[in-house]
Design an enzyme around this catalytic site. Sequence first.
Site, short mmCIF file in Angstrom:
data_model
loop_
_atom_site.label_atom_id
_atom_site.label_comp_id
_atom_site.label_asym_id
_atom_site.label_seq_id
_atom_site.Cartn_x
_atom_site.Cartn_y
_atom_site.Cartn_z
N LYS A 13 47.08 45.46 29.95
CA LYS A 13 46.28 44.22 29.92
C LYS A 13 44.80 44.53 30.07
CE LYS A 13 48.38 42.49 33.57
NZ LYS A 13 49.32 43.59 33.91
N ARG A 88 50.29 34.09 37.34
CA ARG A 88 51.35 35.02 37.70
C ARG A 88 52.61 34.34 38.19
NH1 ARG A 88 48.26 39.92 38.37
NH2 ARG A 88 49.62 41.61 38.98
N ARG A 127 47.02 56.79 36.03
CA ARG A 127 45.80 56.01 35.75
C ARG A 127 44.66 56.31 36.72
NH1 ARG A 127 46.37 49.65 35.89
NH2 ARG A 127 47.28 50.10 37.92
N ARG A 161 43.67 53.58 42.25
CA ARG A 161 43.95 52.39 43.04
C ARG A 161 44.94 52.67 44.17
NH1 ARG A 161 45.08 47.74 38.64
NH2 ARG A 161 46.71 47.24 40.14
N ARG A 172 56.05 46.01 42.53
CA ARG A 172 55.25 45.10 41.68
C ARG A 172 56.06 44.68 40.46
NH1 ARG A 172 50.33 48.99 41.23
NH2 ARG A 172 49.68 47.77 39.44
#
Length: 216
Positions: A13, A88, A127, A161, A172
């Site tokens: 996203k 969400r 990431r 992160r 998640r």
Amino acid sequence: MNLILLGPPGAGKGTQAKLIEEKRGLKQLSTGDMLRGAVAQGTEMGKKAKAVMDRGELVSDDIVVSIIAERLDKPDVKKGFILDGFPRNQAQAEALDRMLDDKGLKLDAVIEMKVDDEALVERIAGRYTCAKCGKGYHDRFEKPKKAGVCDVCGSTEFVRRADDNEKTVRDRLQIYNKQTAPLVDYYGRTGVLHKVNGMADIAQVTRQIEDVLGRS
Ligand code: AP5
Ligand code: MG
Ligand code: ZN
């Protein structure tokens, strides 16, 4: 043009929102980025949000709905916006509908990005982002042209992160499947929903999204 990018953690996203932002001048509105900004600044909201985010759970609807309501009143969204990570759950989607109605705005497209669970875990575990400009990278799929130097701003500092570890990613994902995935049906009923294959490489996903936007 106003869009929602809907997809699980690691679907791409943020990656695609930044590319569309550059290309079309629409504004990326990522509730995750805004919350991480509040955590970094140590605001009251950030203090409340940090523990929840580190566990991979959802921050309260009141907080994120008010962040978005405030953001939609700023002049930089006049050309259009890309919601990334919001809404969400059903309550957030309904709150968004009310906000858009009040402001005389509408959604042009909701784009669902579909990616297999194992690929998501791999994407998130690899990431990292530039500490200075926020450009996103990946250990395998999106390396800087020159190792250790950001392509965009030349910085040599990168960050990962706090919620990007395998355990939290799996939590998640569960929350996504339970609370967020039902929004596919919610938007399916409004006629603005489009699906793209998020398993394709980054440039191919961009092309699929451009196709949708060309038709919306
Ligand atoms: P948020 O920041 O929204 O995180 P998320 O939804 O879990 O999604 P990610 O940012 O992890 O993934 P992405 O889809 O942006 O993927 P990316 O482009 O980086 O939310 C974080 C937390 O904040 C939540 O858990 C919650 O606590 C809170 N929060 C936020 N919004 C909230 C809300 N509305 N309500 C309540 N709480 C909220 O890509 C991932 C990696 O893969 C990158 O390294 C990228 O380079 C690579 N990649 C991207 N596309 C491809 C591709 N096609 N092929 C190969 N690699 C790719
Ligand atoms: Mg993101
Ligand atoms: Zn940079």
